[in-house]
Design an enzyme around this catalytic site. Sequence first.
Site, short mmCIF file in Angstrom:
data_model
loop_
_atom_site.label_atom_id
_atom_site.label_comp_id
_atom_site.label_asym_id
_atom_site.label_seq_id
_atom_site.Cartn_x
_atom_site.Cartn_y
_atom_site.Cartn_z
N LYS A 145 0.84 -1.20 0.00
CA LYS A 145 0.00 0.00 0.00
C LYS A 145 0.87 1.24 0.00
O LYS A 145 1.96 1.25 0.58
CB LYS A 145 -0.91 0.02 1.25
CG LYS A 145 -1.75 1.28 1.39
CD LYS A 145 -2.54 1.30 2.69
CE LYS A 145 -3.31 2.61 2.84
NZ LYS A 145 -4.07 2.68 4.09
N GLU A 155 -8.91 11.55 12.63
CA GLU A 155 -8.03 10.44 13.02
C GLU A 155 -7.18 10.75 14.24
O GLU A 155 -6.28 11.60 14.19
CB GLU A 155 -7.13 10.06 11.85
CG GLU A 155 -6.30 8.80 12.09
CD GLU A 155 -5.64 8.29 10.83
OE1 GLU A 155 -4.79 7.39 10.94
OE2 GLU A 155 -5.97 8.77 9.74
N GLU A 178 -7.29 -2.25 2.85
CA GLU A 178 -6.56 -1.04 3.21
C GLU A 178 -6.63 -0.79 4.71
O GLU A 178 -5.63 -0.47 5.36
CB GLU A 178 -7.16 0.14 2.44
CG GLU A 178 -6.47 1.47 2.68
CD GLU A 178 -7.17 2.60 1.95
OE1 GLU A 178 -6.89 3.76 2.30
OE2 GLU A 178 -7.99 2.33 1.06
N GLU A 182 -12.08 10.48 -4.95
CA GLU A 182 -12.09 10.40 -3.48
C GLU A 182 -11.39 11.59 -2.85
O GLU A 182 -11.81 12.10 -1.80
CB GLU A 182 -11.43 9.09 -3.02
CG GLU A 182 -11.50 8.88 -1.50
CD GLU A 182 -10.94 7.55 -1.06
OE1 GLU A 182 -10.40 7.48 0.06
OE2 GLU A 182 -11.03 6.58 -1.84
N LYS A 236 -12.84 14.38 0.01
CA LYS A 236 -12.14 14.78 1.23
C LYS A 236 -11.87 16.28 1.27
O LYS A 236 -11.89 16.91 2.33
CB LYS A 236 -10.84 13.99 1.36
CG LYS A 236 -11.07 12.50 1.62
CD LYS A 236 -9.78 11.71 1.68
CE LYS A 236 -10.04 10.25 2.02
NZ LYS A 236 -8.81 9.44 2.04
#
Length: 549
Positions: free
Chosen positions: A307, A356, A400, A535, A539
Amino acid sequence: MASVSTAAASGGFALSSHDRERLRRRVKEALRRARRGGEALAAITVRVGTEVDPSAVVAASRRGAEAAGSRGAAAAGQGSGGEPAGSRGGIAAGQGSGGEPAGSRGGIAAGQGSGGEPAGSRGGIAAGQGSGGEPWFCFEQPDRDRAAVAALGVAVAIEAGGKDRFTAVAKRWRSLASRAACDPPDGPRGCGPIAVGGFAFAPDGGQSPPWAGFAAASLHVPEVAFVRRGDDVRLTFCVLAQPDDTVDDLVARVAARAASLRDGVGLPLLDPSPAGRYRVVSAMPPEHYEQAVARGVDRIAAGELDKIVLAREVQVHAPVDHDPAAVLGVLREAFPSCHLVCAGRGDAAFVAASPELLIRRDGERAATLALAGSARRSADPAVDDHLGERLMRSAKDREEQAIVTRRIAQTLRPYSVWVTAHDEPEVVKMANIQHLGTPIRAQLSKSVSVVELAGLLHPTPAVGGEPLAVAAPLIPALEGLDRGWYAGPVGWTDLDEDGEFVVGLRCALLRGPVARCYAGVGVVRDSDPAAELAETEVKLQALLPVLAG
Protein backbone atom coordinates in the site's frame (compact mmCIF):
# COMPACT_ATOMS: atom_id res chain seq x y z
CA MET A 1 -7.90 26.50 43.39
CA ALA A 2 -8.29 30.26 43.11
CA SER A 3 -10.02 32.13 40.31
CA VAL A 4 -9.37 35.20 38.23
CA SER A 5 -11.78 37.84 37.08
CA THR A 6 -12.10 40.25 34.22
CA ALA A 7 -10.35 43.56 34.72
CA ALA A 8 -13.01 46.15 34.06
CA ALA A 9 -10.77 48.63 32.27
CA SER A 10 -8.86 46.38 29.93
CA GLY A 11 -11.11 43.40 29.43
CA GLY A 12 -8.22 41.15 30.47
CA PHE A 13 -7.78 38.58 33.22
CA ALA A 14 -6.44 40.02 36.47
CA LEU A 15 -4.69 37.86 39.06
CA SER A 16 -5.97 38.08 42.62
CA SER A 17 -3.58 39.14 45.36
CA HIS A 18 -3.53 35.52 46.56
CA ASP A 19 -2.56 34.28 43.11
CA ARG A 20 0.12 36.93 42.74
CA GLU A 21 1.66 35.76 45.99
CA ARG A 22 1.42 32.14 44.86
CA LEU A 23 3.06 33.12 41.59
CA ARG A 24 5.84 34.89 43.48
CA ARG A 25 6.57 31.70 45.44
CA ARG A 26 6.69 29.63 42.25
CA VAL A 27 9.01 32.14 40.59
CA LYS A 28 11.35 32.19 43.59
CA GLU A 29 11.59 28.41 43.49
CA ALA A 30 12.14 28.38 39.72
CA LEU A 31 14.93 30.94 40.07
CA ARG A 32 16.55 28.86 42.77
CA ARG A 33 16.49 25.83 40.45
CA ALA A 34 17.66 27.90 37.48
CA ARG A 35 20.68 29.20 39.36
CA ARG A 36 21.64 25.63 40.15
CA GLY A 37 20.81 24.12 36.74
CA GLY A 38 20.55 26.83 34.10
CA GLU A 39 16.77 27.36 33.64
CA ALA A 40 13.40 26.33 35.07
CA LEU A 41 9.72 26.90 34.35
CA ALA A 42 7.47 28.69 36.85
CA ALA A 43 3.70 28.42 36.52
CA ILE A 44 0.40 28.86 38.31
CA THR A 45 -3.03 27.54 37.34
CA VAL A 46 -6.34 29.24 38.12
CA ARG A 47 -9.97 28.38 37.53
CA VAL A 48 -11.98 30.58 35.16
CA GLY A 49 -15.67 30.80 34.35
CA THR A 50 -17.41 28.03 32.44
CA GLU A 51 -18.55 30.49 29.77
CA VAL A 52 -14.99 31.38 28.76
CA ASP A 53 -14.24 30.22 25.22
CA PRO A 54 -10.54 29.23 25.30
CA SER A 55 -9.96 29.37 21.54
CA ALA A 56 -11.72 32.72 21.19
CA VAL A 57 -9.69 34.30 24.01
CA VAL A 58 -6.44 33.06 22.50
CA ALA A 59 -7.34 34.16 18.96
CA ALA A 60 -8.38 37.65 20.10
CA SER A 61 -5.45 38.16 22.48
CA ARG A 62 -2.49 37.32 20.28
CA ARG A 63 -0.14 40.23 19.77
CA GLY A 64 -0.17 41.60 16.25
CA ALA A 65 -3.78 40.48 15.75
CA GLU A 66 -5.72 43.51 16.99
CA ALA A 67 -7.92 43.53 13.91
CA ALA A 68 -8.87 39.92 14.43
CA GLY A 69 -9.60 40.69 18.06
CA SER A 70 -12.01 43.49 17.17
CA ARG A 71 -13.81 41.20 14.75
CA GLY A 72 -14.07 38.62 17.51
CA ALA A 73 -15.60 41.18 19.85
CA ALA A 74 -18.33 41.79 17.30
CA ALA A 75 -19.07 38.06 17.39
CA ALA A 76 -19.12 37.85 21.16
CA GLY A 77 -22.28 35.78 21.16
CA GLN A 78 -20.60 32.98 19.22
CA GLY A 79 -19.43 30.70 22.03
CA SER A 80 -18.25 27.14 21.65
CA GLY A 81 -21.40 25.78 23.16
CA GLY A 82 -23.70 28.40 21.73
CA GLU A 83 -24.03 30.32 24.98
CA PRO A 84 -23.58 34.09 25.05
CA ALA A 85 -20.42 35.42 26.62
CA GLY A 86 -21.16 37.17 29.88
CA SER A 87 -19.39 38.64 32.85
CA ARG A 88 -17.55 36.17 35.03
CA GLY A 89 -17.49 35.76 38.75
CA GLY A 90 -14.45 35.62 40.96
CA ILE A 91 -12.37 37.90 43.09
CA ALA A 92 -11.36 41.10 41.36
CA ALA A 93 -7.83 42.30 41.92
CA GLY A 94 -5.59 45.08 40.74
CA GLN A 95 -2.89 44.59 38.16
CA GLY A 96 0.64 44.29 39.30
CA SER A 97 3.28 46.96 39.03
CA GLY A 98 5.85 46.84 36.33
CA GLY A 99 3.38 46.01 33.54
CA GLU A 100 6.13 45.37 31.01
CA PRO A 101 5.06 43.36 27.97
CA ALA A 102 5.80 39.69 28.23
CA GLY A 103 8.58 38.58 25.93
CA SER A 104 8.94 35.09 24.59
CA ARG A 105 11.66 33.32 26.48
CA GLY A 106 13.38 30.14 25.54
CA GLY A 107 16.31 27.93 26.18
CA ILE A 108 19.70 27.94 24.47
CA ALA A 109 19.47 29.47 21.02
CA ALA A 110 21.03 26.54 19.28
CA GLY A 111 20.91 25.55 15.64
CA GLN A 112 18.82 22.70 14.37
CA GLY A 113 21.44 20.06 13.83
CA SER A 114 21.20 17.02 11.62
CA GLY A 115 21.35 14.80 14.66
CA GLY A 116 17.95 16.00 15.77
CA GLU A 117 19.08 17.98 18.82
CA PRO A 118 16.26 20.32 19.80
CA ALA A 119 16.79 24.03 19.44
CA GLY A 120 15.50 26.51 22.02
CA SER A 121 14.67 30.10 21.25
CA ARG A 122 13.99 33.38 23.01
CA GLY A 123 11.04 34.12 20.74
CA GLY A 124 11.23 36.04 17.48
CA ILE A 125 11.51 34.32 14.14
CA ALA A 126 12.96 31.12 15.56
CA ALA A 127 9.80 30.64 17.59
CA GLY A 128 7.58 31.17 14.59
CA GLN A 129 6.78 34.73 15.68
CA GLY A 130 6.79 36.71 12.46
CA SER A 131 5.10 39.92 11.43
CA GLY A 132 1.65 38.32 11.50
CA GLY A 133 1.54 37.90 15.28
CA GLU A 134 2.80 35.57 17.95
CA PRO A 135 2.28 31.79 17.90
CA TRP A 136 -1.09 30.45 19.03
CA PHE A 137 -2.63 27.01 19.15
CA CYS A 138 -6.17 25.61 19.44
CA PHE A 139 -7.11 21.96 19.78
CA GLU A 140 -10.75 20.97 20.29
CA GLN A 141 -13.19 18.09 20.06
CA PRO A 142 -16.57 19.60 21.02
CA ASP A 143 -18.48 16.30 21.08
CA ARG A 144 -16.05 14.84 23.64
CA ASP A 145 -17.33 16.77 26.65
CA ARG A 146 -16.33 20.13 25.11
CA ALA A 147 -12.66 19.10 25.25
CA ALA A 148 -10.36 21.99 24.39
CA VAL A 149 -6.76 23.10 24.76
CA ALA A 150 -5.81 26.62 23.68
CA ALA A 151 -2.40 28.25 24.01
CA LEU A 152 -0.75 31.58 23.33
CA GLY A 153 2.82 32.87 23.23
CA VAL A 154 6.11 31.08 23.71
CA ALA A 155 7.96 30.57 26.96
CA VAL A 156 10.21 27.97 25.32
CA ALA A 157 10.40 26.79 21.71
CA ILE A 158 11.59 23.21 21.20
CA GLU A 159 12.54 22.31 17.64
CA ALA A 160 14.40 19.44 16.02
CA GLY A 161 14.85 17.73 12.67
CA GLY A 162 15.88 14.38 11.31
CA LYS A 163 14.82 10.83 12.03
CA ASP A 164 15.32 11.20 15.80
CA ARG A 165 13.24 14.36 16.11
CA PHE A 166 10.53 12.79 18.29
CA THR A 167 13.07 11.44 20.77
CA ALA A 168 14.97 14.74 20.87
CA VAL A 169 11.86 16.82 21.51
CA ALA A 170 10.57 14.38 24.14
CA LYS A 171 13.92 14.48 25.96
CA ARG A 172 13.96 18.28 26.01
CA TRP A 173 10.37 18.50 27.30
CA ARG A 174 11.06 15.86 29.96
CA SER A 175 13.97 17.94 31.23
CA LEU A 176 11.87 21.10 31.41
CA ALA A 177 8.93 19.29 33.04
CA SER A 178 11.10 17.71 35.71
CA ARG A 179 12.37 21.11 36.85
CA ALA A 180 9.09 23.04 36.71
CA ALA A 181 7.96 24.93 39.82
CA CYS A 182 4.19 24.79 39.57
CA ASP A 183 0.96 23.84 41.31
CA PRO A 184 0.18 20.21 42.22
CA PRO A 185 -1.96 18.42 39.60
CA ASP A 186 -5.61 19.41 39.86
CA GLY A 187 -8.37 19.62 37.29
CA PRO A 188 -8.67 18.25 33.75
CA ARG A 189 -5.79 16.58 31.93
CA GLY A 190 -3.51 19.26 30.58
CA CYS A 191 -3.60 21.57 33.60
CA GLY A 192 -0.28 23.22 34.31
CA PRO A 193 2.60 23.76 31.89
CA ILE A 194 2.14 22.00 28.56
CA ALA A 195 3.89 21.79 25.20
CA VAL A 196 1.84 22.20 22.02
CA GLY A 197 2.64 21.92 18.33
CA GLY A 198 3.29 19.40 15.63
CA PHE A 199 5.60 17.41 13.42
CA ALA A 200 6.05 17.31 9.68
CA PHE A 201 5.15 14.17 7.81
CA ALA A 202 8.77 13.63 6.74
CA PRO A 203 11.86 13.84 8.97
CA ASP A 204 13.09 16.80 6.90
CA GLY A 205 9.65 18.10 5.93
CA GLY A 206 8.45 21.68 6.02
CA GLN A 207 11.52 23.17 4.34
CA SER A 208 9.74 24.70 1.34
CA PRO A 209 8.87 28.44 1.58
CA PRO A 210 5.11 27.98 2.15
CA TRP A 211 5.85 26.02 5.34
CA ALA A 212 8.18 28.64 6.88
CA GLY A 213 7.69 28.64 10.65
CA PHE A 214 6.49 25.01 10.74
CA ALA A 215 9.64 23.04 11.54
CA ALA A 216 9.97 19.28 11.12
CA ALA A 217 9.44 19.00 14.88
CA SER A 218 8.16 22.01 16.77
CA LEU A 219 6.61 22.16 20.23
CA HIS A 220 6.04 25.42 22.10
CA VAL A 221 5.71 25.77 25.84
CA PRO A 222 3.12 28.56 25.85
CA GLU A 223 2.99 31.55 28.19
CA VAL A 224 -0.79 31.13 28.41
CA ALA A 225 -2.69 27.83 28.26
CA PHE A 226 -6.38 27.05 28.71
CA VAL A 227 -7.75 23.56 29.18
CA ARG A 228 -11.45 22.68 29.29
CA ARG A 229 -13.44 19.52 29.94
CA GLY A 230 -17.15 19.93 30.43
CA ASP A 231 -17.72 22.96 32.64
CA ASP A 232 -14.24 22.85 34.19
CA VAL A 233 -12.01 25.51 32.62
CA ARG A 234 -8.48 26.19 33.88
CA LEU A 235 -5.94 28.80 32.87
CA THR A 236 -2.17 28.40 33.32
CA PHE A 237 0.43 31.16 33.14
CA CYS A 238 4.00 30.01 32.52
CA VAL A 239 7.34 31.78 32.38
CA LEU A 240 10.92 30.58 31.94
CA ALA A 241 13.27 31.63 34.72
CA GLN A 242 16.94 32.01 33.94
CA PRO A 243 19.78 32.77 36.38
CA ASP A 244 19.97 36.49 35.62
CA ASP A 245 16.21 37.12 36.00
CA THR A 246 14.61 38.73 39.04
CA VAL A 247 11.43 37.77 40.88
CA ASP A 248 9.82 41.17 40.35
CA ASP A 249 10.48 41.17 36.60
CA LEU A 250 9.04 37.69 36.07
CA VAL A 251 5.98 38.32 38.23
CA ALA A 252 5.33 41.62 36.43
CA ARG A 253 5.66 39.89 33.07
CA VAL A 254 3.03 37.30 33.97
CA ALA A 255 0.71 39.92 35.49
CA ALA A 256 0.91 42.04 32.34
CA ARG A 257 0.24 38.99 30.20
CA ALA A 258 -2.81 38.10 32.30
CA ALA A 259 -4.22 41.61 32.02
CA SER A 260 -3.71 41.63 28.24
CA LEU A 261 -6.02 38.65 27.63
CA ARG A 262 -9.35 39.58 26.07
CA ASP A 263 -12.45 38.07 27.61
CA GLY A 264 -16.07 38.27 26.48
CA VAL A 265 -15.22 37.57 22.85
CA GLY A 266 -16.23 34.91 20.37
CA LEU A 267 -14.42 33.61 17.33
CA PRO A 268 -14.75 36.02 14.39
CA LEU A 269 -17.28 35.36 11.65
CA LEU A 270 -16.51 34.70 8.01
CA ASP A 271 -17.64 37.43 5.67
CA PRO A 272 -20.83 35.97 4.08
CA SER A 273 -20.49 38.06 0.90
CA PRO A 274 -16.84 38.98 0.32
CA ALA A 275 -16.01 41.32 -2.52
CA GLY A 276 -13.80 39.90 -5.21
CA ARG A 277 -13.27 36.58 -6.93
CA TYR A 278 -12.02 33.29 -5.50
CA ARG A 279 -9.93 30.93 -7.62
CA VAL A 280 -9.55 27.21 -6.86
CA VAL A 281 -6.67 25.58 -8.72
CA SER A 282 -4.73 22.33 -8.45
CA ALA A 283 -1.06 22.79 -7.69
CA MET A 284 -0.49 20.18 -10.40
CA PRO A 285 -2.89 19.01 -13.13
CA PRO A 286 -5.33 16.29 -12.02
CA GLU A 287 -3.81 14.06 -14.70
CA HIS A 288 -0.52 14.17 -12.79
CA TYR A 289 -2.25 12.68 -9.75
CA GLU A 290 -3.93 9.94 -11.78
CA GLN A 291 -0.56 9.04 -13.29
CA ALA A 292 1.00 8.91 -9.81
CA VAL A 293 -1.71 6.52 -8.64
CA ALA A 294 -1.20 4.35 -11.73
CA ARG A 295 2.53 4.15 -11.07
CA GLY A 296 1.83 3.24 -7.45
CA VAL A 297 -0.48 0.42 -8.55
CA ASP A 298 2.23 -0.85 -10.89
CA ARG A 299 4.73 -0.97 -7.99
CA ILE A 300 2.22 -2.86 -5.85
CA ALA A 301 1.45 -5.32 -8.66
CA ALA A 302 5.19 -5.91 -9.00
CA GLY A 303 5.31 -6.98 -5.34
CA GLU A 304 7.39 -4.05 -4.12
CA LEU A 305 4.84 -2.97 -1.48
CA ASP A 306 1.27 -3.57 -0.30
CA LYS A 307 0.00 0.00 0.00
CA ILE A 308 1.04 3.58 -0.59
CA VAL A 309 -0.80 6.79 0.30
CA LEU A 310 -0.60 9.57 -2.29
CA ALA A 311 -1.78 13.13 -1.76
CA ARG A 312 -2.41 16.22 -3.85
CA GLU A 313 -2.54 19.95 -3.17
CA VAL A 314 -5.35 22.29 -4.20
CA GLN A 315 -4.99 26.04 -3.69
CA VAL A 316 -7.66 28.61 -2.92
CA HIS A 317 -6.68 32.14 -3.94
CA ALA A 318 -8.95 34.62 -2.15
CA PRO A 319 -9.46 38.36 -2.77
CA VAL A 320 -8.63 39.00 0.91
CA ASP A 321 -6.48 37.28 3.53
CA HIS A 322 -7.94 34.09 4.96
CA ASP A 323 -8.91 34.44 8.65
CA PRO A 324 -7.84 31.24 10.47
CA ALA A 325 -9.85 32.03 13.62
CA ALA A 326 -13.03 32.47 11.57
CA VAL A 327 -12.28 29.24 9.69
CA LEU A 328 -11.87 27.43 13.03
CA GLY A 329 -15.25 28.76 14.14
CA VAL A 330 -16.97 27.33 11.07
CA LEU A 331 -15.18 23.99 11.39
CA ARG A 332 -16.21 23.44 14.99
CA GLU A 333 -19.84 24.07 14.09
CA ALA A 334 -19.68 21.75 11.07
CA PHE A 335 -17.44 18.97 12.46
CA PRO A 336 -17.98 18.74 16.25
CA SER A 337 -16.92 15.08 16.38
CA CYS A 338 -13.59 15.75 14.66
CA HIS A 339 -10.33 16.87 16.22
CA LEU A 340 -10.14 20.56 15.35
CA VAL A 341 -6.72 22.16 15.08
CA CYS A 342 -5.47 25.67 14.45
CA ALA A 343 -1.73 26.24 14.84
CA GLY A 344 -0.68 29.80 14.07
CA ARG A 345 2.93 30.65 13.31
CA GLY A 346 3.73 34.21 12.24
CA ASP A 347 1.47 35.18 9.35
CA ALA A 348 0.47 31.57 8.61
CA ALA A 349 -1.83 29.03 10.24
CA PHE A 350 -2.34 25.29 9.87
CA VAL A 351 -6.02 24.40 10.29
CA ALA A 352 -7.58 20.94 10.30
CA ALA A 353 -10.72 19.00 11.11
CA SER A 354 -9.08 15.62 11.51
CA PRO A 355 -11.08 12.42 11.96
CA GLU A 356 -8.03 10.44 13.02
CA LEU A 357 -6.61 10.10 16.53
CA LEU A 358 -2.99 8.98 16.32
CA ILE A 359 -2.43 8.43 20.05
CA ARG A 360 -3.88 9.45 23.39
CA ARG A 361 -1.96 8.57 26.56
CA ASP A 362 -3.51 8.81 30.01
CA GLY A 363 -1.10 7.30 32.52
CA GLU A 364 -0.55 3.67 31.57
CA ARG A 365 -3.48 3.63 29.15
CA ALA A 366 -3.11 4.35 25.45
CA ALA A 367 -5.77 4.63 22.78
CA THR A 368 -5.76 5.13 19.03
CA LEU A 369 -8.00 4.67 15.99
CA ALA A 370 -7.05 2.75 12.86
CA LEU A 371 -8.87 4.68 10.13
CA ALA A 372 -8.84 3.90 6.42
CA GLY A 373 -11.21 3.51 3.50
CA SER A 374 -13.83 6.13 2.76
CA ALA A 375 -17.17 6.81 1.09
CA ARG A 376 -19.27 9.92 0.66
CA ARG A 377 -22.30 10.80 2.80
CA SER A 378 -25.85 11.39 1.60
CA ALA A 379 -28.63 13.58 2.95
CA ASP A 380 -31.02 10.67 2.39
CA PRO A 381 -30.67 8.33 5.44
CA ALA A 382 -31.43 5.22 3.37
CA VAL A 383 -28.84 6.10 0.75
CA ASP A 384 -26.34 7.05 3.46
CA ASP A 385 -26.77 3.67 5.16
CA HIS A 386 -26.39 1.93 1.82
CA LEU A 387 -23.12 3.77 1.16
CA GLY A 388 -21.85 2.70 4.59
CA GLU A 389 -22.82 -0.93 3.99
CA ARG A 390 -21.13 -0.88 0.60
CA LEU A 391 -17.98 0.50 2.26
CA MET A 392 -18.05 -2.38 4.77
CA ARG A 393 -18.32 -4.88 1.90
CA SER A 394 -15.57 -3.31 -0.21
CA ALA A 395 -12.66 -5.74 -0.46
CA LYS A 396 -10.34 -2.88 -1.45
CA ASP A 397 -11.27 -0.71 1.54
CA ARG A 398 -11.27 -3.64 4.01
CA GLU A 399 -7.77 -4.63 2.87
CA GLU A 400 -6.56 -1.04 3.21
CA GLN A 401 -8.01 -0.71 6.71
CA ALA A 402 -6.73 -4.11 7.88
CA ILE A 403 -3.17 -3.12 6.93
CA VAL A 404 -3.42 -0.05 9.18
CA THR A 405 -4.87 -2.01 12.12
CA ARG A 406 -2.19 -4.71 11.97
CA ARG A 407 0.69 -2.23 11.86
CA ILE A 408 -0.59 -0.14 14.81
CA ALA A 409 -1.15 -3.22 16.98
CA GLN A 410 2.28 -4.62 16.10
CA THR A 411 3.93 -1.31 16.96
CA LEU A 412 2.29 -1.03 20.38
CA ARG A 413 2.80 -4.63 21.53
CA PRO A 414 6.49 -4.37 22.57
CA TYR A 415 5.55 -1.52 24.93
CA SER A 416 2.32 -2.97 26.32
CA VAL A 417 0.95 -5.58 28.71
CA TRP A 418 -1.88 -6.09 26.26
CA VAL A 419 -3.25 -4.57 23.06
CA THR A 420 -6.86 -5.07 22.04
CA ALA A 421 -8.66 -4.25 18.81
CA HIS A 422 -12.13 -5.12 17.54
CA ASP A 423 -12.30 -8.08 15.18
CA GLU A 424 -14.34 -6.11 12.67
CA PRO A 425 -14.09 -2.43 11.73
CA GLU A 426 -17.01 -0.07 12.21
CA VAL A 427 -18.30 2.72 10.00
CA VAL A 428 -17.21 6.10 11.39
CA LYS A 429 -19.45 8.86 10.05
CA MET A 430 -18.27 12.46 9.70
CA ALA A 431 -20.28 15.39 8.34
CA ASN A 432 -19.36 14.83 4.69
CA ILE A 433 -17.58 11.47 4.62
CA GLN A 434 -17.55 8.05 6.29
CA HIS A 435 -14.61 5.77 7.01
CA LEU A 436 -13.82 2.30 8.28
CA GLY A 437 -12.34 2.52 11.76
CA THR A 438 -11.05 0.14 14.41
CA PRO A 439 -10.54 1.48 17.95
CA ILE A 440 -7.35 0.11 19.52
CA ARG A 441 -6.50 0.25 23.23
CA ALA A 442 -3.34 -0.74 25.09
CA GLN A 443 -2.13 -1.08 28.66
CA LEU A 444 1.43 0.19 28.62
CA SER A 445 4.16 -1.82 30.33
CA LYS A 446 6.96 0.67 29.76
CA SER A 447 7.34 4.37 30.45
CA VAL A 448 6.94 5.79 26.96
CA SER A 449 5.80 9.40 26.60
CA VAL A 450 2.96 10.40 24.31
CA VAL A 451 5.48 12.18 22.07
CA GLU A 452 7.59 9.05 21.81
CA LEU A 453 4.48 6.94 21.13
CA ALA A 454 3.54 9.34 18.35
CA GLY A 455 7.02 8.89 16.91
CA LEU A 456 6.72 5.11 17.05
CA LEU A 457 3.36 5.07 15.30
CA HIS A 458 3.99 7.79 12.72
CA PRO A 459 3.43 7.42 9.88
CA THR A 460 0.78 4.71 10.02
CA PRO A 461 -0.13 3.00 6.75
CA ALA A 462 -3.22 5.25 6.74
CA VAL A 463 -1.01 8.15 5.62
CA GLY A 464 2.26 6.47 4.59
CA GLY A 465 2.45 2.97 3.19
CA GLU A 466 3.35 -0.64 3.84
CA PRO A 467 6.16 -1.48 4.12
CA LEU A 468 7.17 2.02 5.13
CA ALA A 469 10.81 1.61 4.14
CA VAL A 470 9.74 1.19 0.52
CA ALA A 471 6.87 3.69 0.55
CA ALA A 472 8.68 6.58 2.29
CA PRO A 473 11.06 7.56 -0.55
CA LEU A 474 8.45 6.77 -3.18
CA ILE A 475 5.79 9.16 -1.79
CA PRO A 476 7.57 12.48 -2.52
CA ALA A 477 8.87 11.13 -5.83
CA LEU A 478 5.33 10.41 -7.04
CA GLU A 479 3.55 13.35 -5.38
CA GLY A 480 6.07 16.08 -6.17
CA LEU A 481 5.18 18.19 -3.11
CA ASP A 482 6.37 19.05 0.39
CA ARG A 483 3.64 17.74 2.71
CA GLY A 484 4.86 19.88 5.60
CA TRP A 485 2.59 19.21 8.59
CA TYR A 486 -0.04 17.56 6.42
CA ALA A 487 -0.48 13.95 7.67
CA GLY A 488 1.94 14.65 10.53
CA PRO A 489 1.16 14.41 14.26
CA VAL A 490 -0.31 17.56 15.85
CA GLY A 491 -1.25 17.89 19.51
CA TRP A 492 -0.06 18.50 23.05
CA THR A 493 1.63 16.93 26.07
CA ASP A 494 1.60 17.76 29.79
CA LEU A 495 3.99 17.49 32.73
CA ASP A 496 3.23 13.77 33.14
CA GLU A 497 4.03 13.25 29.44
CA ASP A 498 0.39 12.35 28.84
CA GLY A 499 -1.56 14.03 26.09
CA GLU A 500 -2.88 13.43 22.61
CA PHE A 501 -1.78 13.78 19.02
CA VAL A 502 -3.96 13.54 15.93
CA VAL A 503 -3.06 13.09 12.29
CA GLY A 504 -3.11 16.38 10.37
CA LEU A 505 -5.84 15.54 7.86
CA ARG A 506 -8.71 17.50 6.22
CA CYS A 507 -6.36 20.42 6.53
CA ALA A 508 -5.08 23.57 4.94
CA LEU A 509 -2.12 25.89 5.30
CA LEU A 510 -3.33 29.49 5.31
CA ARG A 511 -0.92 32.30 4.49
CA GLY A 512 -2.37 35.62 3.44
CA PRO A 513 -4.86 35.19 0.59
CA VAL A 514 -3.60 31.71 -0.35
CA ALA A 515 -4.87 28.50 1.23
CA ARG A 516 -3.16 25.23 0.38
CA CYS A 517 -5.50 22.28 0.95
CA TYR A 518 -4.31 18.68 1.06
CA ALA A 519 -6.03 15.34 0.57
CA GLY A 520 -4.77 11.84 -0.07
CA VAL A 521 -5.95 8.29 -0.58
CA GLY A 522 -4.60 4.83 0.09
CA VAL A 523 -3.51 3.07 -3.08
CA VAL A 524 -3.68 -0.73 -3.12
CA ARG A 525 -3.64 -3.42 -5.80
CA ASP A 526 -7.24 -2.79 -6.94
CA SER A 527 -7.09 1.02 -6.94
CA ASP A 528 -8.51 2.87 -9.95
CA PRO A 529 -6.76 6.22 -10.67
CA ALA A 530 -9.96 8.07 -11.64
CA ALA A 531 -11.81 6.77 -8.57
CA GLU A 532 -8.94 7.78 -6.28
CA LEU A 533 -8.92 11.28 -7.76
CA ALA A 534 -12.66 11.50 -7.09
CA GLU A 535 -12.09 10.40 -3.48
CA THR A 536 -9.66 13.28 -2.93
CA GLU A 537 -12.39 15.64 -4.15
CA VAL A 538 -14.75 14.28 -1.48
CA LYS A 539 -12.14 14.78 1.23
CA LEU A 540 -11.36 18.31 0.05
CA GLN A 541 -15.01 19.24 0.61
CA ALA A 542 -14.32 19.54 4.34
CA LEU A 543 -12.48 22.82 3.76
CA LEU A 544 -13.03 24.04 0.20
CA PRO A 545 -16.57 25.35 0.82
CA VAL A 546 -15.30 27.25 3.86
CA LEU A 547 -12.28 28.75 2.13
CA ALA A 548 -13.68 29.42 -1.34
CA GLY A 549 -16.37 31.90 -0.35
